[in-house]
Design an enzyme around this catalytic site. Structure first.
Site, mmCIF file in Angstrom:
data_model
loop_
_atom_site.group_PDB
_atom_site.id
_atom_site.type_symbol
_atom_site.label_atom_id
_atom_site.label_comp_id
_atom_site.label_asym_id
_atom_site.label_seq_id
_atom_site.Cartn_x
_atom_site.Cartn_y
_atom_site.Cartn_z
ATOM 1 N N ASP A 144 0.814 -1.228 0.000
ATOM 2 C CA ASP A 144 0.000 0.000 0.000
ATOM 3 C C ASP A 144 0.845 1.274 0.000
ATOM 4 O OD1 ASP A 144 -2.090 -1.744 0.184
ATOM 5 O OD2 ASP A 144 -2.890 -1.005 2.077
ATOM 6 N N ARG A 179 -17.914 -0.963 -23.092
ATOM 7 C CA ARG A 179 -18.294 -1.156 -21.688
ATOM 8 C C ARG A 179 -17.571 -0.215 -20.725
ATOM 9 N NH1 ARG A 179 -18.465 -7.750 -21.829
ATOM 10 N NH2 ARG A 179 -20.717 -7.896 -21.990
ATOM 11 N N GLY A 187 -5.591 -0.948 -1.189
ATOM 12 C CA GLY A 187 -5.335 0.411 -0.716
ATOM 13 C C GLY A 187 -6.350 0.711 0.364
ATOM 14 N N ARG A 188 -5.994 0.324 1.567
ATOM 15 C CA ARG A 188 -6.919 0.412 2.709
ATOM 16 C C ARG A 188 -7.174 1.869 3.086
ATOM 17 N NH1 ARG A 188 -8.891 -2.488 6.887
ATOM 18 N NH2 ARG A 188 -8.551 -4.368 5.680
ATOM 19 N N GLU A 239 -9.832 -0.074 -2.669
ATOM 20 C CA GLU A 239 -10.802 -0.767 -1.799
ATOM 21 C C GLU A 239 -11.304 0.102 -0.645
ATOM 22 O OE1 GLU A 239 -8.678 -4.073 0.002
ATOM 23 O OE2 GLU A 239 -7.136 -2.724 0.759
ATOM 24 N N HIS A 290 -5.770 -10.415 -4.104
ATOM 25 C CA HIS A 290 -4.433 -10.843 -3.687
ATOM 26 C C HIS A 290 -3.497 -11.147 -4.853
ATOM 27 C CE1 HIS A 290 -6.902 -11.092 -0.139
ATOM 28 N NE2 HIS A 290 -5.796 -10.972 0.564
HETATM 29 O O1 F6P Z 1 -2.106 -3.813 3.980
HETATM 30 C C1 F6P Z 1 -2.003 -4.426 2.767
HETATM 31 C C2 F6P Z 1 -3.291 -5.015 2.327
HETATM 32 O O2 F6P Z 1 -2.974 -5.543 1.109
HETATM 33 C C3 F6P Z 1 -4.485 -4.057 2.275
HETATM 34 O O3 F6P Z 1 -4.515 -3.262 1.139
HETATM 35 C C4 F6P Z 1 -5.640 -5.007 2.364
HETATM 36 O O4 F6P Z 1 -6.798 -4.393 2.840
HETATM 37 C C5 F6P Z 1 -5.132 -6.031 3.299
HETATM 38 O O5 F6P Z 1 -3.734 -6.081 3.147
HETATM 39 C C6 F6P Z 1 -5.776 -7.386 3.093
HETATM 40 O O6 F6P Z 1 -5.090 -8.343 3.815
HETATM 41 P P1 F6P Z 1 -5.588 -9.820 4.093
HETATM 42 O O7 F6P Z 1 -6.613 -10.196 3.084
HETATM 43 O O8 F6P Z 1 -4.344 -10.646 3.975
HETATM 44 O O9 F6P Z 1 -6.106 -9.835 5.471
#
Ligand code: F6P
Length: 366
Positions: A144, A179, A187-188, A239, A290
């Site tokens: 991120d 489309r 990207g939390r 996300e 992932h």
């Molecule tokens: O912090 C990295 C990250 O890839 C975030 O963007 C995502 O929300 C999170 O990890 C998801 O992690 P996991 O699915 O392994 O719990």
């Protein structure tokens, strides 16, 4: 002569380049004749569990490891020494602080120093342990790129490359079918992956957590991209993006020790909202998930990860503890852990990169 022992571990979500860091540490340590490296399995769990799960890492173990994705040591983003999950008799879970016990066990195992490779959560654990006297060095990791005290974290550029290649592919199918495509990326809290890949892939809309979006603005941009029914539109959404006045889209997993909301679903939500707002074009969603974290690191990340690994081992040799290695181009410097975790690296909506994106016609929905 008794060997001194440094223990290395990887914590938090995995990330391309973790193995290259481990290799850098072991290669540098092997140039000394009084140090050996051991790896702790699954973050600190290998020490907290009985029987203990640690393994010796030598030059043979790390041969060619810079290429390999994931982490040979395993990792976890649940629990940890300060919040170890324990099941109550009634089946519910609680957490206990096992940090003091763990520090005693590290001493019993003859561990002289620890290198903790991980993101902000892991470096907070490093800080807590450093404050209790553990000799620890942090190495920043996250796709991120949301750690503020380093120019870049390794793994980020690999994720951007994967997302950009995905946009390149979506463009051809979107154009063929007239489309709208919404691509959801990780990207939390920070939209770095979305912003970089939107620019590199030539997307039309980029939605990031730092800039709450207005659905009408996105609808207008879509219509601009069409001449009656011919045209297409590529939207990249992080996300953690939020509509103006709204909240993030995600679920509580119920996984023991997982302290986050599992983000995801903003692409489908956006598609539904666009349809509800009157967009008549076909809309399809692609969620990279992932895929952005798996596989081989690109060359940039292998180099950065190797720099971090070698420098972290040098910090151990020089006795510089309680610090996180950080990339300040062209150097790798040390940042006190308190400062390293103080704030996140978020996108400034007024920054040059956002202006560049706007200059390219990318709509942010603001
Ligand atoms: O912090 C990295 C990250 O890839 C975030 O963007 C995502 O929300 C999170 O990890 C998801 O992690 P996991 O699915 O392994 O719990």
């Amino acid at each position: 002569m008794a060997l001194k022992r440094v223990m290395v571990l990887t914590g938090g979500g995995d990330c391309p380049g973790l193995n290259a860091v481990i290799r850098g540490i072991v290669k540098r340590a092997s140039q000394e004749n009084d140090w050996e490296v051991v790896g702790c399995i699954e973050s600190f769990n290998g020490v907290l569990r009985e029987p203990t799960e640690i393994q010796i890492l030598d030059e043979k173990t790390v041969e060619g490891l810079q290429i390999q994705g994931g982490t040979i040591l395993g990792t976890t983003n649940k629990g940890g020494p300060f919040a170890w999950p324990v099941k109550n008799p009634d089946g519910s879970w609680t957490t206990v602080d096992r940090s003091d016990e763990m520090i005693r066990k590290l001493s019993y195992l003859g561990i002289d120093a620890v290198i903790n490779i991980g993101g902000d959560g892991s470096q907070r654990i490093s800080l807590g342990l450093a404050q209790k006297g553990l000799k620890i060095v942090g190495v920043p990791k996250t796709i991120d790129n949301d750690l503020s005290m380093t120019d870049y974290t390794f793994g980020f550029q690999t994720a951007v490359q994967i997302c950009t290649e995905a946009i390149d592919k979506l463009v051809t199918t979107a154009a063929s079918h007239n489309r709208v495509f919404i691509m959801e990326v990780m990207g939390r809290d920070a939209g770095w992956i979305a912003l970089h890949s939107a620019i590199a892939g030539g997307a039309d809309v980029c939605i990031i957590p730092e800039i709450p979006y207005n659905i009408e603005k996105i609808k207008q941009k879509i219509e601009q991209r069409y001449n009656k029914r011919h045209g297409y539109c590529i939207i990249v959404v992080a996300e953690g993006a939020v509509p103006a006045g709204g909240s993030v889209t995600g679920t509580v997993t119920g996984e023991v020790g997982y302290q986050h909301i599992k983000l995801g679903g903003i692409a489908e939500q956006l598609a539904a909202d666009l349809k509800a707002s009157g967009v008549e074009h076909d809309i399809r969603c692609t969620i990279l998930g992932h895929l952005q974290r798996g596989g081989t690191p690109i060359a940039f990340d292998r180099v950065l990860a190797s720099e971090f690994g070698v420098r972290a081992m040098e910090f151990v040799l020089e006795g510089k503890f309680g610090q996180m290695v950080a990339y300040h181009h062209p150097d790798v410097v040390g940042i006190p852990l308190e400062e390293a975790v103080r704030e996140q690296n978020l996108i400034n909506p007024e920054s040059r990169l956002v202006h560049t994106a706007k200059g390219l016609g990318i709509e942010f929905g603001d």
